[in-house]
Design an enzyme around this catalytic site. Structure first.
Site, short mmCIF file in Angstrom:
data_model
loop_
_atom_site.label_atom_id
_atom_site.label_comp_id
_atom_site.label_asym_id
_atom_site.label_seq_id
_atom_site.Cartn_x
_atom_site.Cartn_y
_atom_site.Cartn_z
N ASN A 1 -11.01 -2.46 -5.47
CA ASN A 1 -10.21 -1.53 -6.30
C ASN A 1 -10.88 -1.21 -7.64
OD1 ASN A 1 -7.03 -2.83 -5.08
ND2 ASN A 1 -8.09 -0.97 -4.45
N ASP B 1 0.83 -1.21 0.00
CA ASP B 1 0.00 0.00 0.00
C ASP B 1 0.87 1.26 0.00
OD1 ASP B 1 -2.37 1.38 -0.02
OD2 ASP B 1 -2.70 1.24 2.14
N ASN C 1 1.28 3.38 -2.94
CA ASN C 1 1.85 3.79 -4.24
C ASN C 1 1.34 5.16 -4.67
OD1 ASN C 1 2.81 1.20 -4.20
ND2 ASN C 1 1.50 0.44 -5.86
N ARG D 1 -5.17 -1.41 8.82
CA ARG D 1 -6.42 -2.13 8.57
C ARG D 1 -6.15 -3.28 7.62
NH1 ARG D 1 -7.47 3.06 6.60
NH2 ARG D 1 -7.03 3.31 4.38
N ARG E 1 -11.98 2.47 -8.26
CA ARG E 1 -11.07 3.57 -8.61
C ARG E 1 -11.43 4.12 -9.99
NH1 ARG E 1 -5.23 2.26 -5.88
NH2 ARG E 1 -6.09 1.74 -3.84
C1 IPE Z 1 -5.55 -2.69 -0.25
O1 IPE Z 1 -5.16 -1.38 -0.42
C2 IPE Z 1 -5.55 -3.40 -1.58
C3 IPE Z 1 -4.24 -3.67 -2.17
C4 IPE Z 1 -3.10 -3.38 -1.65
C5 IPE Z 1 -4.28 -4.35 -3.45
P1 IPE Z 1 -6.22 -0.20 -0.64
O2 IPE Z 1 -5.45 1.04 -0.75
O3 IPE Z 1 -7.12 -0.55 -1.76
O4 IPE Z 1 -7.07 -0.27 0.71
P2 IPE Z 1 -7.85 0.89 1.48
O5 IPE Z 1 -8.76 1.54 0.47
O6 IPE Z 1 -6.84 1.83 2.01
O7 IPE Z 1 -8.58 0.18 2.57
C1 IPE Z 2 -1.43 0.15 -3.36
O1 IPE Z 2 -1.22 1.52 -3.43
C2 IPE Z 2 -1.69 -0.46 -4.72
C3 IPE Z 2 -3.08 -0.88 -4.94
C4 IPE Z 2 -4.04 -0.85 -4.05
C5 IPE Z 2 -3.41 -1.38 -6.25
P1 IPE Z 2 -2.43 2.53 -3.49
O2 IPE Z 2 -2.77 2.74 -4.92
O3 IPE Z 2 -3.54 2.10 -2.63
O4 IPE Z 2 -1.77 3.86 -2.93
P2 IPE Z 2 -2.38 4.84 -1.83
O5 IPE Z 2 -2.79 4.00 -0.66
O6 IPE Z 2 -3.55 5.51 -2.48
O7 IPE Z 2 -1.28 5.77 -1.50
MG MG Z 3 -4.02 2.38 -0.68
#
Ligand code: IPE
Ligand code: IPE
Ligand code: MG
Length: 263
Positions: free
Chosen positions: A91, A43, A45, A217, A94
């Site tokens: 996801n 998480d 990125n 979480r 998004r």
């Molecule tokens: C969890 O991260 C899913 C992955 C890492 C693939 P998210 O960024 O989607 O989770 P939330 O929205 O913070 O709970």
């Molecule tokens: C994790 O990074 C990758 C995926 C959930 C696909 P995020 O894209 O959730 O990055 P943040 O949490 O919004 O910074």
């Molecule tokens: Mg995230």
């Protein structure tokens, strides 16, 4: 915001050349103390990219070499199963352009890294739901599973279109079909039976879940398999992680006292 994908050059990022570190830097873990199955919620990125004024997808792009550094770290530590949360059932909510990027990117990573993983002794696995997932992603995953099926160093499970609740619901559906067909009595459903209907029933429970980026979480990861897992929440955003961060978590885990309800 529209992204020009033609600018995307997967070869521009540095990648670990080999899975093996200089042995002197690999921490010594007591035999039997290393978690057999580690799950990673990769998480942060998007935030990593935002900090630099870049589009979110740049963060995903910079996560690729880190994924392979973590796989190398797991091999070197002696972890047998590594589950990587790559794309959740949530996801899909998004933006369409980010979803499209993540689908294409997952497909391309599996494609261009399968030989490297094969050389490393990785058995590639997929955990997730078929409906809605791009066919090209499923095709690459199945191809990688076939190529690497005899490897025994480590199983690396990519959770793509994965949700812990979806996995349990899918197991319940499969069991319900057996009840409807008269092959099973409805009041005989057991925990063991549910475990046998998960996406990869041969993989043991998760011992340690690592989540990066400071969020504390579960976000629907391994709801069944991590019911008794230990947790490590690390502050680093995923693109800033490396094998030392992973080893630090393993080291911390070795000092945990797991009781499983016993006194
Ligand atoms: C969890 O991260 C899913 C992955 C890492 C693939 P998210 O960024 O989607 O989770 P939330 O929205 O913070 O709970
Ligand atoms: C994790 O990074 C990758 C995926 C959930 C696909 P995020 O894209 O959730 O990055 P943040 O949490 O919004 O910074
Ligand atoms: Mg995230």
């Amino acid at each position: 915001m529209s992204i020009d994908f033609s600018q995307y050059d997967p070869t521009s990022l540095s990648i670990p050349a080999a899975p093996f570190s200089d042995p002197s830097i690999i921490p010594h873990f007591e035999k039997g103390s290393v978690p057999r199955h580690v799950g990673v919620i990769m998480d942060g990125n998007g935030r990593w990219a935002k900090e630099r004024g870049w589009v979110r997808t740049e963060g995903h792009r910079h996560a690729e070499p880190v994924v392979f550094d973590i796989i190398a770290a797991a091999i070197e530590a002696g972890v047998r199963y590594l589950t990587l949360y790559t794309f959740s059932t949530e996801n899909w909510n998004r933006s369409p352009s980010e979803v499209r990027f993540l689908m294409g990117f997952s497909r391309d990573i599996i494609h261009r890294r399968v030989d490297q993983m094969n050389e490393w002794g990785v058995r590639v696995r997929w955990s997730g739901r078929r409906p809605r997932l791009w066919k090209s992603v499923i095709d690459e995953l199945e191809r990688a599973e076939e190529i690497t099926k005899n490897n025994k160093t480590i199983d690396v499970v990519f959770c793509i279109n994965y949700g812990g609740r979806a996995e349990i619901a899918d197991a319940a559906s499969a069991i319900a079909r057996q009840v409807a067909a008269g092959k099973l009595k409805g009041d005989r459903v057991s925990e063991k039976m549910i475990a046998e209907h998960l996406y990869n029933p041969d993989i043991p429970d998760c011992d340690l879940v690592i989540r990066t980026s400071g969020e504390q979480r579960v976000s629907n990861f391994l709801a069944w398999e991590a019911a008794y897992a230990e947790f490590e929440f690390v502050p680093e955003l995923f693109p800033d992680c490396n094998r030392e961060v992973f080893w630090r978590c393993i080291e911390d885990y070795t000092h945990r006292h797991r009781r499983f309800g016993k006194a």
